[in-house]
Motif scaffolding. Structure first.
Motif, PDB file in Angstrom:
ATOM      1  N   ALA A  58     -22.887 -21.336  30.174  1.00  0.00           N
ATOM      2  CA  ALA A  58     -23.199 -21.307  28.743  1.00  0.00           C
ATOM      3  C   ALA A  58     -24.641 -20.878  28.520  1.00  0.00           C
ATOM      4  CB  ALA A  58     -22.950 -22.689  28.123  1.00  0.00           C
ATOM      5  N   GLY A  90     -18.553 -22.592  14.831  1.00  0.00           N
ATOM      6  CA  GLY A  90     -18.794 -22.673  16.271  1.00  0.00           C
ATOM      7  C   GLY A  90     -19.683 -23.840  16.658  1.00  0.00           C
ATOM      8  N   SER A  94     -18.372 -26.699  19.079  1.00  0.00           N
ATOM      9  CA  SER A  94     -19.034 -26.874  20.379  1.00  0.00           C
ATOM     10  C   SER A  94     -19.613 -28.277  20.527  1.00  0.00           C
ATOM     11  CB  SER A  94     -20.129 -25.826  20.563  1.00  0.00           C
ATOM     12  OG  SER A  94     -21.122 -25.923  19.553  1.00  0.00           O
ATOM     13  N   GLY A 185     -15.746 -22.656  19.553  1.00  0.00           N
ATOM     14  CA  GLY A 185     -16.815 -23.561  19.931  1.00  0.00           C
ATOM     15  C   GLY A 185     -16.350 -24.631  20.911  1.00  0.00           C
ATOM     16  N   ALA A 188     -16.028 -23.032  24.237  1.00  0.00           N
ATOM     17  CA  ALA A 188     -17.333 -22.788  24.843  1.00  0.00           C
ATOM     18  C   ALA A 188     -17.816 -24.014  25.612  1.00  0.00           C
ATOM     19  CB  ALA A 188     -18.350 -22.405  23.771  1.00  0.00           C
ATOM     20  N   ALA A 189     -17.541 -25.200  25.073  1.00  0.00           N
ATOM     21  CA  ALA A 189     -17.991 -26.432  25.725  1.00  0.00           C
ATOM     22  C   ALA A 189     -17.115 -26.806  26.908  1.00  0.00           C
ATOM     23  CB  ALA A 189     -18.010 -27.576  24.707  1.00  0.00           C
ATOM     24  N   VAL A 225     -23.898 -20.467  19.454  1.00  0.00           N
ATOM     25  CA  VAL A 225     -22.930 -21.472  19.899  1.00  0.00           C
ATOM     26  C   VAL A 225     -23.209 -21.879  21.343  1.00  0.00           C
ATOM     27  CG1 VAL A 225     -20.491 -21.907  20.394  1.00  0.00           C
ATOM     28  CG2 VAL A 225     -21.134 -20.761  18.285  1.00  0.00           C
ATOM     29  N   THR A 226     -23.430 -20.894  22.214  1.00  0.00           N
ATOM     30  CA  THR A 226     -23.696 -21.221  23.619  1.00  0.00           C
ATOM     31  C   THR A 226     -25.064 -21.880  23.798  1.00  0.00           C
ATOM     32  OG1 THR A 226     -24.402 -18.908  23.911  1.00  0.00           O
ATOM     33  CG2 THR A 226     -22.181 -19.473  24.632  1.00  0.00           C
ATOM     34  N   VAL A 229     -24.387 -25.442  23.087  1.00  0.00           N
ATOM     35  CA  VAL A 229     -23.692 -26.053  24.227  1.00  0.00           C
ATOM     36  C   VAL A 229     -24.676 -26.357  25.350  1.00  0.00           C
ATOM     37  CG1 VAL A 229     -22.015 -25.632  26.079  1.00  0.00           C
ATOM     38  CG2 VAL A 229     -21.442 -25.039  23.723  1.00  0.00           C
TER      39      VAL A 229
END
Length: 304
Positions: A58, A90, A94, A185, A188-189, A225-226, A229
């Protein structure tokens, strides 16, 4: 030269790490995806624990996405209004996803959930994208063939809170991109991905955005978003290996610039077809590994 990764607790050749970062960065600029769907399995294949691979990837996605967005901004291929709505969803998704990640880790099921999530989602998305891209390529080769609509209007387009997105030439409910952003989101997590392999087809087939605008807008949303995370994983689970992430970033930033230039030379259906083939290849590899008999039936993990 080998370097020790303190959080992953393994040694890896520095050239392999930078090469992986550069290759995935190239794909990020080419397809408008964060590259996590490919990088996270590759890190696992090279012996990095799944929980560390997810959290660290991430972090790496942030830089490769920034590099790709800058290149697309120069071509005016980013819809910032649409990207902001996707971003709001997101961040919410996330944040919830990181807490779910921590819960599954405590239960001892996170490794299995990560791998199964990849197999299921990549298999479904890759198959659908490949089928559609093949149909699109065949239509373009038929002389005089009528071009179909990019997307069909259904009950989703009748939802309230409509907004006009001038860059994407759309007038749709803000709930659609908000919901897509929240779902991506969570991915992503849990999976350590930017979510581009879900986001890109969703923006094309559900929202109806032009392919040229989709790539840059997807990368814009992925950045924040990342980043969210990465911060939450660092605080909540302490599984981000910054030595590994830094080397991956170095290669990714360079690779993304070359990928963006290569993507400008391909048509939309060709890009979608290539992305679909890569998604399916990763899915098959992960599924094959899950089906193999394990070398050891039991494992011991030391609690820190």
């Amino acid at each position: 030269m080998y370097i020790y990764l303190p959080i992953a607790e393994i040694s890896m050749h520095i050239g392999i790490i930078i090469g992986l970062g550069g290759g995935v960065g190239f794909l990020s600029g080419l397809f408008g995806v964060g590259g996590g769907f490919l990088m996270t399995p590759l890190l696992i294949f090279f012996g990095v624990p799944p929980v560390v691979a997810v959290a660290t990837e991430a972090n790496q996605i942030v830089a490769s996405s920034v590099s790709g967005v800058l290149a697309h901004m120069r071509r005016s291929n980013v819809d910032f209004k649409m990207g902001t709505i996707l971003l709001i969803g997101g961040v919410i998704g996330s944040t919830l996803g990181v807490f779910l990640f921590a819960l599954l880790r405590e239960l001892g099921q996170i490794d299995l959930v990560i791998k199964l999530s990849y197999v299921v989602l990549l298999g479904i998305v890759g198959s659908l994208m490949l089928a559609e891209s093949v149909r699109a390529i065949l239509r373009t080769r038929q002389p005089g063939a009528a071009r179909g609509k990019l997307h069909q209007h259904n009950w989703l387009h009748g939802l309230p809170f409509k907004m006009r997105f001038r860059r994407s030439k759309l007038y749709i409910s803000a709930l659609l991109p908000l919901g897509i952003g929240a779902f991506v989101g969570v991915l992503a997590a849990i999976m350590g991905v930017g979510g581009g392999f879900i986001m890109v087809p969703a923006m094309i087939y559900i929202l109806g955005m032009p392919t040229a605008v989709v790539v840059g807008t997807s990368l814009f949303q992925i950045i924040f978003v990342t980043a969210n995370v990465t911060i939450l994983q660092s605080v909540q689970t302490q599984t981000v290996d910054f030595v590994l992430a830094g080397l991956l970033l170095f290669g990714a930033v360079i690779g993304a610039q070359f990928g963006t230039r290569a993507g400008a030379k391909l048509r939309g259906e060709q890009l979608r077809g290539l992305l679909a083939l890569m998604v399916i290849a990763v899915c098959v590899k992960l599924g094959f590994d899950l089906a193999l008999h394990p070398a050891s039936l039991y494992s011991v993990e030391l609690l820190k």
